[in-house]
Design a protein around this motif. Structure first.
Motif, short mmCIF file in Angstrom:
data_model
loop_
_atom_site.label_atom_id
_atom_site.label_comp_id
_atom_site.label_asym_id
_atom_site.label_seq_id
_atom_site.Cartn_x
_atom_site.Cartn_y
_atom_site.Cartn_z
N PRO A 170 -69.38 62.52 143.79
CA PRO A 170 -68.05 61.97 144.25
C PRO A 170 -67.94 61.75 145.70
CG PRO A 170 -67.68 63.24 142.15
CD PRO A 170 -69.05 63.55 143.22
N ASP A 171 -68.04 60.99 146.60
CA ASP A 171 -66.91 61.44 147.85
C ASP A 171 -66.16 62.89 147.92
OD1 ASP A 171 -68.24 59.31 148.57
OD2 ASP A 171 -66.78 57.69 148.76
N ARG A 172 -66.84 63.41 149.57
CA ARG A 172 -66.07 64.59 149.89
C ARG A 172 -64.31 65.05 149.09
NH1 ARG A 172 -68.23 68.37 152.99
NH2 ARG A 172 -70.58 66.87 153.49
N GLY A 173 -63.86 65.69 148.92
CA GLY A 173 -62.30 66.01 148.65
C GLY A 173 -62.21 65.18 147.27
N TYR A 174 -62.73 64.53 146.67
CA TYR A 174 -62.57 63.24 145.25
C TYR A 174 -63.20 63.74 144.25
CZ TYR A 174 -60.82 60.45 149.26
OH TYR A 174 -60.02 60.59 150.74
N GLU A 175 -63.94 64.90 144.06
CA GLU A 175 -64.79 65.77 143.25
C GLU A 175 -63.35 65.89 141.92
OE1 GLU A 175 -67.70 68.45 141.48
OE2 GLU A 175 -67.12 68.00 143.54
N VAL A 176 -63.73 65.80 140.51
CA VAL A 176 -62.14 65.95 139.84
C VAL A 176 -63.14 66.81 138.73
CG1 VAL A 176 -60.18 65.28 138.23
CG2 VAL A 176 -60.91 64.36 140.54
N PRO A 177 -62.81 68.18 138.78
CA PRO A 177 -63.54 68.65 137.35
C PRO A 177 -63.46 68.38 136.49
CG PRO A 177 -63.43 70.42 139.34
CD PRO A 177 -62.70 69.05 139.39
N THR A 178 -63.78 68.56 135.20
CA THR A 178 -63.11 68.59 133.69
C THR A 178 -63.44 68.95 133.22
OG1 THR A 178 -64.41 66.60 132.71
CG2 THR A 178 -62.56 66.43 133.79
N THR A 179 -63.29 70.28 131.68
CA THR A 179 -63.82 70.91 131.16
C THR A 179 -65.24 70.08 129.88
OG1 THR A 179 -62.87 70.86 129.47
CG2 THR A 179 -62.05 72.30 130.97
N ARG A 180 -66.03 70.27 129.07
CA ARG A 180 -66.67 69.41 128.68
C ARG A 180 -66.01 68.64 127.07
NH1 ARG A 180 -71.89 68.71 127.32
NH2 ARG A 180 -72.67 70.03 128.98
N ASP A 181 -64.83 69.99 126.88
CA ASP A 181 -63.69 68.99 125.71
C ASP A 181 -63.24 68.08 126.25
OD1 ASP A 181 -64.99 71.15 123.83
OD2 ASP A 181 -62.88 72.56 124.50
N LEU A 182 -62.31 68.48 127.36
CA LEU A 182 -61.69 67.26 127.99
C LEU A 182 -62.18 66.28 127.58
CD1 LEU A 182 -59.39 66.11 128.96
CD2 LEU A 182 -59.60 67.04 131.24
N SER A 183 -63.68 66.11 128.31
CA SER A 183 -64.14 64.89 129.01
C SER A 183 -64.77 64.23 127.45
CB SER A 183 -65.98 65.29 129.45
OG SER A 183 -66.31 64.22 129.56
N ALA A 184 -64.92 65.15 126.64
CA ALA A 184 -65.25 64.30 125.30
C ALA A 184 -63.79 63.67 124.68
CB ALA A 184 -66.00 65.31 124.15
N LYS A 185 -62.79 64.47 125.14
CA LYS A 185 -61.75 63.40 124.36
C LYS A 185 -61.11 62.57 125.45
CE LYS A 185 -56.47 65.05 123.94
NZ LYS A 185 -55.13 66.53 124.52
N LEU A 186 -62.26 62.87 126.37
CA LEU A 186 -61.15 61.48 127.00
C LEU A 186 -62.44 60.31 126.55
CD1 LEU A 186 -61.03 63.25 130.65
CD2 LEU A 186 -59.01 62.13 129.10
N ARG A 187 -63.25 60.95 126.58
CA ARG A 187 -64.08 59.71 126.08
C ARG A 187 -63.08 58.91 124.59
NH1 ARG A 187 -70.72 59.52 125.84
NH2 ARG A 187 -71.32 57.63 124.65
N GLU A 188 -63.05 60.09 123.72
CA GLU A 188 -63.03 59.04 122.46
C GLU A 188 -61.36 58.50 122.53
OE1 GLU A 188 -60.42 60.98 118.29
OE2 GLU A 188 -61.30 62.35 120.11
N GLN A 189 -60.74 59.08 124.03
CA GLN A 189 -60.02 57.57 123.81
C GLN A 189 -60.48 56.72 124.61
OE1 GLN A 189 -57.04 60.36 126.07
NE2 GLN A 189 -56.42 61.78 124.38
N ALA A 190 -60.52 56.62 125.12
CA ALA A 190 -61.15 55.41 125.98
C ALA A 190 -61.81 54.71 125.21
CB ALA A 190 -62.25 55.85 127.23
N GLU A 191 -62.29 55.08 123.79
CA GLU A 191 -62.81 53.96 123.51
C GLU A 191 -62.31 53.38 122.41
OE1 GLU A 191 -66.36 57.02 121.49
OE2 GLU A 191 -67.51 56.41 122.82
#
Length: 229
Positions: A170-191
C-alpha cells in the motif's frame, strides 16, 4: 474482483462506463482476493485506466528461445472507452495474486490513484498448461516472470525476505492491517454481495461501511481527492 478471465476487460469498461454515465465521480477498484487470470485481459483492463503508451508489465521468459522478453503497454484500439482521469482508489490484500498484482503495480507505478490495504501475495510467475497423452491430463509449468513498469521484481521467491521487493505494498500511510479471521469474514461477505441479484434491496453485512475498515479508508480518501479537484 474474481479471476481476470477472457472478456473481463470488456465487462469492466461497460461497468465503469455505466457508473460514470450515472454520475459516479470516482472509483474504488477492489482487487482483494483476486486470484489472477489471463495476461491479455489483465493488460487491457489496466489500460482502461491509463493513457496510451504507458508500460504495464515486462514479461521475461525462462527460455530465451521462446521470446526472451515481451513488453505490455496500455495501447488500445482507437475508440475503445477508457478512463485515465477518473479518481481512483485501489484495494489490495494478502490474497491479491498474479493478475490482480499486475493491475495494482502498474497503477501504482504510474501514480493512478492510491493503493490501500495490505501487501499482496507476491506471485509474478506465468504458467502454461502442458498436455499429456494420458486421457486429457496435463500439468502446469512456469514459463516466465513479469516485472512492474518500474522494473522492480514482483515475485516472492522461497528465499525472499520481508524487506525485499516483492508484491505490491500500500502507499505510505495507507496500510490497513486485518486479522486472518476478519479477512476471511470480509471475503465471505464480499462474495455474498457479488452474487446478490440485480435490483435486490435486502441489506447484506458489507453494505455497512463500518464493517470493512479497508474499504472505509479507500472511500474516505477518494472523497477527499474528488473534493480537492
Amino acid at each position: 474482483v474474481g479471476a481476470v478471465e477472457q472478456g473481463a476487460d470488456h465487462q469492466f469498461r461497460e461497468a465503469v462506463g455505466e457508473l460514470v454515465a450515472n454520475g459516479a465521480a470516482g472509483l474504488v477498484l477492489d482487487l482483494r482476493w483476486c486470484p489472477g487470470g489471463y495476461v491479455e485481459p489483465t493488460v487491457a483492463l489496466t489500460a482502461t485506466l491509463l493513457p496510451d503508451g504507458r508500460q504495464i508489465a515486462t514479461v521475461k521468459s525462462r527460455t530465451p528461445t521462446r521470446g526472451g522478453r515481451q513488453e505490455y503497454t496500455s495501447d488500445l484500439p482507437p475508440g475503445t472507452p477508457r478512463f485515465p482521469d477518473l479518481p481512483l482508489a485501489v484495494l489490495v490484500n494478502a490474497d491479491t495474486v498474479g493478475g490482480g498484482e499486475m493491475i495494482a503495480a502498474a497503477l501504482q507505478d504510474h501514480g493512478r490513484g492510491v493503493i490501500v490495504g495490505q501487501r499482496t501475495f507476491g506471485k509474478a510467475n506465468l504458467m502454461n498448461l502442458v498436455e499429456t497423452p494420458f486421457g486429457g491430463l496435463g500439468f502446469r509449468v512456469t514459463t516466465g516472470f513479469s516485472q512492474r513498469p518500474s522494473g522492480k521484481n514482483r515475485h516472492r521467491f522461497p528465499d525472499s525476505k520481508p524487506t525485499d521487493d516483492w508484491g505490491v505494498r500500500p502507499d505510505r500511510g495507507y496500510e490497513v492491517p486485518t486479522t486472518r479471521d476478519l479477512s476471511a469474514k470480509l471475503r465471505e461477505q464480499a462474495e455474498r454481495l457479488a452474487i446478490r441479484p440485480p435490483g435486490d434491496t435486502d441489506a447484506v453485512a458489507l453494505d455497512d461501511p463500518l464493517a470493512d475498515p479497508q474499504r472505509l479508508l479507500a472511500v474516505k480518501l477518494l472523497k477527499e481527492k474528488i473534493a480537492g479537484k
